[in-house]
Design an enzyme around this catalytic site. Structure first.
Site, PDB file in Angstrom:
ATOM      1  CE  LYS A   9      -0.539  15.518 -10.195  1.00  0.00           C
ATOM      2  NZ  LYS A   9      -1.218  15.552 -12.068  1.00  0.00           N
ATOM      3  CE1 TYR A  49       2.050  17.724 -15.208  1.00  0.00           C
ATOM      4  CE2 TYR A  49       0.343  18.853 -14.662  1.00  0.00           C
ATOM      5  CZ  TYR A  49       1.502  17.863 -14.875  1.00  0.00           C
ATOM      6  OH  TYR A  49       0.630  17.188 -13.158  1.00  0.00           O
ATOM      7  CG  ASN A 112      -3.587  12.658 -10.927  1.00  0.00           C
ATOM      8  OD1 ASN A 112      -3.466  13.330 -10.840  1.00  0.00           O
ATOM      9  ND2 ASN A 112      -3.360  12.321 -12.611  1.00  0.00           N
ATOM     10  CG  HIS A 115       4.680  14.875 -11.235  1.00  0.00           C
ATOM     11  ND1 HIS A 115       4.274  14.038 -12.170  1.00  0.00           N
ATOM     12  CD2 HIS A 115       5.876  14.693 -11.140  1.00  0.00           C
ATOM     13  CE1 HIS A 115       5.584  14.257 -13.279  1.00  0.00           C
ATOM     14  NE2 HIS A 115       6.484  14.891 -12.245  1.00  0.00           N
ATOM     15  CD  GLU A 126       9.400  15.054 -14.171  1.00  0.00           C
ATOM     16  OE1 GLU A 126       9.149  14.789 -12.948  1.00  0.00           O
ATOM     17  OE2 GLU A 126       9.054  15.560 -14.826  1.00  0.00           O
TER      18      GLU A 126
HETATM   19  N1  UDP Z   1      -4.271  15.628 -17.508  1.00  0.00           N
HETATM   20  C1  UDP Z   1      -5.529  15.841 -17.783  1.00  0.00           C
HETATM   21  N2  UDP Z   1      -6.244  15.670 -18.412  1.00  0.00           N
HETATM   22  C2  UDP Z   1      -5.729  14.746 -18.948  1.00  0.00           C
HETATM   23  C3  UDP Z   1      -4.395  14.063 -19.664  1.00  0.00           C
HETATM   24  C4  UDP Z   1      -3.313  14.599 -18.604  1.00  0.00           C
HETATM   25  O1  UDP Z   1      -6.505  16.865 -16.697  1.00  0.00           O
HETATM   26  O2  UDP Z   1      -6.226  13.761 -20.496  1.00  0.00           O
HETATM   27  C5  UDP Z   1      -3.871  15.483 -16.336  1.00  0.00           C
HETATM   28  C6  UDP Z   1      -3.583  14.682 -14.723  1.00  0.00           C
HETATM   29  O3  UDP Z   1      -3.454  15.278 -13.823  1.00  0.00           O
HETATM   30  C7  UDP Z   1      -2.130  14.208 -14.915  1.00  0.00           C
HETATM   31  C8  UDP Z   1      -1.469  15.725 -15.695  1.00  0.00           C
HETATM   32  O4  UDP Z   1      -2.363  16.134 -16.106  1.00  0.00           O
HETATM   33  O5  UDP Z   1      -1.474  13.472 -14.155  1.00  0.00           O
HETATM   34  C9  UDP Z   1      -0.154  15.372 -16.083  1.00  0.00           C
HETATM   35  O6  UDP Z   1      -0.787  14.617 -18.161  1.00  0.00           O
HETATM   36  P1  UDP Z   1       0.355  12.983 -18.075  1.00  0.00           P
HETATM   37  O7  UDP Z   1      -0.156  12.412 -19.235  1.00  0.00           O
HETATM   38  O8  UDP Z   1       1.649  13.350 -17.970  1.00  0.00           O
HETATM   39  O9  UDP Z   1       0.010  11.704 -17.036  1.00  0.00           O
HETATM   40  P2  UDP Z   1       0.633  11.088 -15.625  1.00  0.00           P
HETATM   41  O10 UDP Z   1       2.534  11.712 -15.865  1.00  0.00           O
HETATM   42  O11 UDP Z   1       0.770  12.389 -14.462  1.00  0.00           O
HETATM   43  O12 UDP Z   1      -0.017   9.993 -15.296  1.00  0.00           O
HETATM   44 MG    MG Z   2       3.947  12.571 -17.100  1.00  0.00          MG
END
Ligand code: UDP
Ligand code: MG
Length: 156
Positions: A9, A49, A112, A115, A126
């Site tokens: 990212k 997303y 974070n 992805h 994906e």
């Molecule tokens: N995200 C965020 N706030 C939230 C949940 C998700 O900013 O409350 C962002 C975060 O960068 C995350 C991405 O959206 O990595 C995708 O969310 P997901 O729940 O799919 O988490 P991941 O699979 O990346 O752990």
């Molecule tokens: Mg995810």
């Protein structure tokens, strides 16, 4: 052999961690099947997303993902989807275990750094979303016999 998708990212790009993060996958013994830099668009983020489209913070995530180009990678190995998710760590960087990528490089839920696909099914979708067939390479890893035993995996 199983393949999965990663995106480094803008938080990884801006903080100078492209090489550090890619090294984690190389060190583990995973094969890099494809790697490229690309600028994400509104359309691809809405698709990628889609499970967050209704969230009030979706515009904030979208802006964050478009702040710089990202690095997209296709990573291959035995059980690659689960292995890469484990290496990635939990979503909130503050809670992610030390030794994981998010645990070592992130203090944030949103910022974070990486992805990673969360299932075999979503990995397939994906990879097709981010890579054309000709951008994925089936070269052999010379180190393969030293990564897996002969009963675990075969390289065609
Ligand atoms: N995200 C965020 N706030 C939230 C949940 C998700 O900013 O409350 C962002 C975060 O960068 C995350 C991405 O959206 O990595 C995708 O969310 P997901 O729940 O799919 O988490 P991941 O699979 O990346 O752990
Ligand atoms: Mg995810």
């Amino acid at each position: 052999m199983e393949k999965t998708l990663i995106l480094l990212k803008p938080s990884a790009i801006q903080r100078g961690h492209i090489g550090h993060i890619i090294s984690r996958f190389e060190n583990k013994g995973l094969r890099i099947a494809g790697l490229k830099m690309m600028q994400l668009t509104d359309e691809i983020i809405d698709e990628h997303y889609a499970h967050l489209l209704d969230k009030p913070f979706f515009p904030r995530i979208k802006a964050s993902m478009m702040a710089t180009p990202v690095i997209a990678g296709c990573i291959e190995g035995l059980d690659a989807v689960a292995v890469v998710r484990t290496l990635t760590g939990v979503t909130n960087g503050r809670n992610a275990a030390p030794g994981t990528i998010r645990g070592d490089f992130s203090m944030s839920v949103q910022e974070n750094v990486i992805h990673a696909s969360d299932s075999i099914e979503s990995a397939k979708t994906e990879i097709n979303r981010f890579f054309k067939a000709e951008e994925l390479f089936e070269y052999k890893l010379a180190s393969f016999p030293f990564i897996y035993s002969t009963d675990e995996a075969k390289q065609d």
